[in-house]
Design a protein around this motif. Structure first.
Motif, PDB file in Angstrom:
ATOM      1  N   ASN A  10     -23.927  30.762  27.821  1.00 56.62           N
ATOM      2  CA  ASN A  10     -24.815  31.095  26.699  1.00 56.62           C
ATOM      3  C   ASN A  10     -26.024  30.168  26.742  1.00 56.62           C
ATOM      4  O   ASN A  10     -26.061  29.117  26.098  1.00 56.62           O
ATOM      5  CB  ASN A  10     -24.032  30.966  25.381  1.00 56.62           C
ATOM      6  N   LYS A  11     -26.980  30.561  27.549  1.00 53.68           N
ATOM      7  CA  LYS A  11     -28.160  29.714  27.736  1.00 53.68           C
ATOM      8  C   LYS A  11     -29.128  29.871  26.576  1.00 53.68           C
ATOM      9  O   LYS A  11     -29.415  30.989  26.158  1.00 53.68           O
ATOM     10  CB  LYS A  11     -28.878  30.111  29.027  1.00 53.68           C
ATOM     11  N   LYS A  12     -29.608  28.751  26.069  1.00 53.56           N
ATOM     12  CA  LYS A  12     -30.624  28.801  25.001  1.00 53.56           C
ATOM     13  C   LYS A  12     -31.986  28.947  25.646  1.00 53.56           C
ATOM     14  O   LYS A  12     -32.311  28.217  26.583  1.00 53.56           O
ATOM     15  CB  LYS A  12     -30.565  27.534  24.154  1.00 53.56           C
ATOM     16  N   GLN A  13     -32.751  29.919  25.184  1.00 50.70           N
ATOM     17  CA  GLN A  13     -34.078  30.138  25.752  1.00 50.70           C
ATOM     18  C   GLN A  13     -35.034  29.106  25.158  1.00 50.70           C
ATOM     19  O   GLN A  13     -35.131  28.977  23.937  1.00 50.70           O
ATOM     20  CB  GLN A  13     -34.537  31.552  25.379  1.00 50.70           C
ATOM     21  N   HIS A  14     -35.692  28.345  26.010  1.00 51.40           N
ATOM     22  CA  HIS A  14     -36.610  27.334  25.495  1.00 51.40           C
ATOM     23  C   HIS A  14     -38.040  27.891  25.453  1.00 51.40           C
ATOM     24  O   HIS A  14     -38.665  28.112  26.475  1.00 51.40           O
ATOM     25  CB  HIS A  14     -36.553  26.074  26.359  1.00 51.40           C
ATOM     26  N   ILE A  15     -38.501  28.149  24.259  1.00 52.08           N
ATOM     27  CA  ILE A  15     -39.868  28.674  24.104  1.00 52.08           C
ATOM     28  C   ILE A  15     -40.774  27.526  23.682  1.00 52.08           C
ATOM     29  O   ILE A  15     -40.519  26.855  22.680  1.00 52.08           O
ATOM     30  CB  ILE A  15     -39.924  29.797  23.047  1.00 52.08           C
ATOM     31  N   ARG A  16     -41.807  27.316  24.467  1.00 48.76           N
ATOM     32  CA  ARG A  16     -42.779  26.270  24.111  1.00 48.76           C
ATOM     33  C   ARG A  16     -43.917  26.913  23.331  1.00 48.76           C
ATOM     34  O   ARG A  16     -44.283  28.060  23.576  1.00 48.76           O
ATOM     35  CB  ARG A  16     -43.314  25.583  25.373  1.00 48.76           C
ATOM     36  N   LEU A  17     -44.442  26.149  22.408  1.00 48.27           N
ATOM     37  CA  LEU A  17     -45.509  26.673  21.545  1.00 48.27           C
ATOM     38  C   LEU A  17     -46.710  27.156  22.364  1.00 48.27           C
ATOM     39  O   LEU A  17     -47.315  28.178  22.058  1.00 48.27           O
ATOM     40  CB  LEU A  17     -45.933  25.591  20.555  1.00 48.27           C
ATOM     41  N   GLU A  18     -46.997  26.403  23.420  1.00 54.60           N
ATOM     42  CA  GLU A  18     -48.171  26.772  24.236  1.00 54.60           C
ATOM     43  C   GLU A  18     -47.970  28.078  25.029  1.00 54.60           C
ATOM     44  O   GLU A  18     -48.931  28.655  25.527  1.00 54.60           O
ATOM     45  CB  GLU A  18     -48.567  25.625  25.184  1.00 54.60           C
ATOM     46  N   ASP A  19     -46.704  28.525  25.121  1.00 53.90           N
ATOM     47  CA  ASP A  19     -46.436  29.786  25.818  1.00 53.90           C
ATOM     48  C   ASP A  19     -46.717  31.003  24.922  1.00 53.90           C
ATOM     49  O   ASP A  19     -46.816  32.123  25.428  1.00 53.90           O
ATOM     50  CB  ASP A  19     -44.962  29.847  26.278  1.00 53.90           C
ATOM     51  N   ILE A  20     -46.784  30.751  23.645  1.00 52.57           N
ATOM     52  CA  ILE A  20     -47.005  31.860  22.706  1.00 52.57           C
ATOM     53  C   ILE A  20     -48.515  32.076  22.550  1.00 52.57           C
ATOM     54  O   ILE A  20     -49.239  31.120  22.250  1.00 52.57           O
ATOM     55  CB  ILE A  20     -46.380  31.559  21.325  1.00 52.57           C
ATOM     56  N   PRO A  21     -48.985  33.305  22.782  1.00 53.32           N
ATOM     57  CA  PRO A  21     -50.429  33.531  22.597  1.00 53.32           C
ATOM     58  C   PRO A  21     -50.834  33.266  21.152  1.00 53.32           C
ATOM     59  O   PRO A  21     -50.138  33.688  20.221  1.00 53.32           O
ATOM     60  CB  PRO A  21     -50.612  35.011  22.952  1.00 53.32           C
ATOM     61  N   LYS A  22     -51.944  32.559  21.037  1.00 46.72           N
ATOM     62  CA  LYS A  22     -52.398  32.198  19.687  1.00 46.72           C
ATOM     63  C   LYS A  22     -53.150  33.383  19.083  1.00 46.72           C
ATOM     64  O   LYS A  22     -54.228  33.728  19.562  1.00 46.72           O
ATOM     65  CB  LYS A  22     -53.330  30.987  19.781  1.00 46.72           C
TER      66      LYS A  22
ATOM     67  N   ALA B 232     -44.140  18.604  13.637  1.00 44.66           N
ATOM     68  CA  ALA B 232     -44.170  20.028  13.283  1.00 44.66           C
ATOM     69  C   ALA B 232     -43.925  20.876  14.526  1.00 44.66           C
ATOM     70  O   ALA B 232     -43.112  21.817  14.502  1.00 44.66           O
ATOM     71  CB  ALA B 232     -45.509  20.383  12.643  1.00 44.66           C
ATOM     72  N   VAL B 233     -44.589  20.527  15.635  1.00 46.25           N
ATOM     73  CA  VAL B 233     -44.427  21.294  16.884  1.00 46.25           C
ATOM     74  C   VAL B 233     -42.978  21.239  17.345  1.00 46.25           C
ATOM     75  O   VAL B 233     -42.393  22.261  17.723  1.00 46.25           O
ATOM     76  CB  VAL B 233     -45.383  20.745  17.981  1.00 46.25           C
ATOM     77  N   LYS B 234     -42.366  20.060  17.273  1.00 46.01           N
ATOM     78  CA  LYS B 234     -40.966  19.915  17.699  1.00 46.01           C
ATOM     79  C   LYS B 234     -40.048  20.781  16.843  1.00 46.01           C
ATOM     80  O   LYS B 234     -39.160  21.457  17.352  1.00 46.01           O
ATOM     81  CB  LYS B 234     -40.546  18.435  17.594  1.00 46.01           C
ATOM     82  N   LYS B 235     -40.275  20.762  15.529  1.00 38.96           N
ATOM     83  CA  LYS B 235     -39.441  21.556  14.614  1.00 38.96           C
ATOM     84  C   LYS B 235     -39.597  23.046  14.907  1.00 38.96           C
ATOM     85  O   LYS B 235     -38.621  23.795  14.897  1.00 38.96           O
ATOM     86  CB  LYS B 235     -39.856  21.298  13.149  1.00 38.96           C
ATOM     87  N   ILE B 236     -40.826  23.456  15.165  1.00 39.35           N
ATOM     88  CA  ILE B 236     -41.092  24.883  15.427  1.00 39.35           C
ATOM     89  C   ILE B 236     -40.395  25.313  16.717  1.00 39.35           C
ATOM     90  O   ILE B 236     -39.724  26.349  16.757  1.00 39.35           O
ATOM     91  CB  ILE B 236     -42.617  25.149  15.490  1.00 39.35           C
ATOM     92  N   GLU B 237     -40.535  24.510  17.741  1.00 41.23           N
ATOM     93  CA  GLU B 237     -39.910  24.858  19.029  1.00 41.23           C
ATOM     94  C   GLU B 237     -38.389  24.895  18.891  1.00 41.23           C
ATOM     95  O   GLU B 237     -37.726  25.740  19.493  1.00 41.23           O
ATOM     96  CB  GLU B 237     -40.371  23.878  20.115  1.00 41.23           C
TER      97      GLU B 237
END
Lengths: 147, 179
Positions: free
Chosen positions: A3-15, B168-173
């Motif tokens: 059960n792998k957790k998908q790691h989504i980085r904020l910078e990967d999400i289009p703003k 905030a960024v850490k919490k969001i991720e």
């Protein structure tokens, strides 16, 4: 099975902005804001209206009250005039008869008579005999000197 | 038109209305989106945006030009948002989490919101943040303001703002990782 957790980085999400506004919203907003800030002048008029409206409602009972007061005062005046007119219609003789029957003479009345004793008064004004008047004056003199 | 020129025209009674109209046109979108991201619903954002500009109109004469006009307007908008959210909590006796849940519910039910799953999840993650941290995140991430400008708006030190944004960024991720 892992059960792998998908790691989504904020910078990967289009703003991008996901919220929308009604069509033409930003064209009409400045006008609506200007309407609100220009309101203080019309607010004075609104205050006048809000003051005048209840006053106008109160005018009807106030007018009724005023009319009642005027009628009452006029009625009072005409009553007193009626009394004066009625009194004027009573003859001198009836008044003198009434006074001699019911009125109580006081020393002040007699003093007044005394003060005018030197004057020549018509006999029909006093409607008393000279001897009765003398008796009354003598009595008044005794009364005021305390004897 | 430059802010300086707007302020000069506003100071003149003959050109006051025109200058203010131009000021509203210049800043309306920034103010509206700043508020909308905090209160989510359009109607609330519309009311608050108008309220902000009414306050700007009333206080612009007293505006000290040592601050930048747009940071001053942002500050008014921020205060309006915070007052609105705390009055919502007071009115319904809601703790912070319930206000966030109510706003998250709005994201799902409001028709004027259009985004894919990740975008919606990001917005819901933002609602988990404390209000001031959410403000910092929005101003840095979406409005791309400098820390110095955010510092002027919120009256918080640049160091504290950097720490707040990082957290905030850490919490969001972390939230985005969850199913």
């Amino acid at each position: 099975m892992t059960n792998k957790k998908q790691h989504i980085r904020l910078e990967d999400i289009p703003k991008r902005n996901i919220y929308e506004v009604p069509e033409g919203y930003f064209d009409s907003l400045p006008m609506r804001v200007m309407d609100r800030v220009a309101a203080p002048e019309s607010a004075a008029a609104a205050w006048y209206t809000s003051f005048w409206r209840p006053l106008r409602l109160a005018m009807a009972p106030l007018a009724l009250l005023l009319a009642f007061a005027v009628v009452y005062v006029l009625n009072m005046q005409s009553d007193s005039e009626k009394h004066i007119a009625n009194l004027a219609a009573v003859g001198d003789k009836e008044i003198v008869d009434y006074l001699s029957t019911y009125a109580v003479l006081e020393s002040s009345d007699l003093a007044e008579v005394h003060s005018i004793s030197g004057q020549v008064l018509p006999a029909d004004f006093l409607n008393v005999s000279a001897s009765s008047a003398e008796e009354e004056l003598e009595y008044a003199r005794l009364d005021t000197t305390g004897l | 038109m430059e802010d300086k020129e707007l302020l000069e025209k506003f100071a003149n009674p003959d050109s006051r209305n025109l200058a203010f109209n131009q000021l509203v046109r210049k800043y309306q979108q920034k103010v509206y989106w700043h508020i909308r991201k905090m209160v989510i619903g359009h109607d609330d954002a519309d009311d608050l945006t108008q309220e902000v500009f009414v306050k700007v109109w009333k206080n612009l004469e007293n505006f000290r030009q040592d601050a930048q006009l747009y940071t001053w307007i942002y500050r008014i908008a921020t205060n309006e948002c915070l007052s609105f959210l705390s009055s919502k909590k007071r009115k319904f006796f809601l703790p912070l989490n319930d206000v966030a849940a109510e706003l998250a519910e709005k994201i799902d039910s409001t028709p004027g919101i259009d985004g894919d799953e990740v975008q919606l999840k990001l917005q819901k993650a933002l609602l988990r943040l404390p209000e001031k941290q959410r403000l910092v995140f929005n101003m840095k991430y979406y409005d791309e303001l400098k820390y110095e400008e955010i510092s002027e708006i919120l009256g918080t030190s640049v160091g504290a703002l950097k720490a707040s944004y990082h957290l905030a960024v850490k919490k969001i991720e972390e939230f985005l990782k969850q199913d």
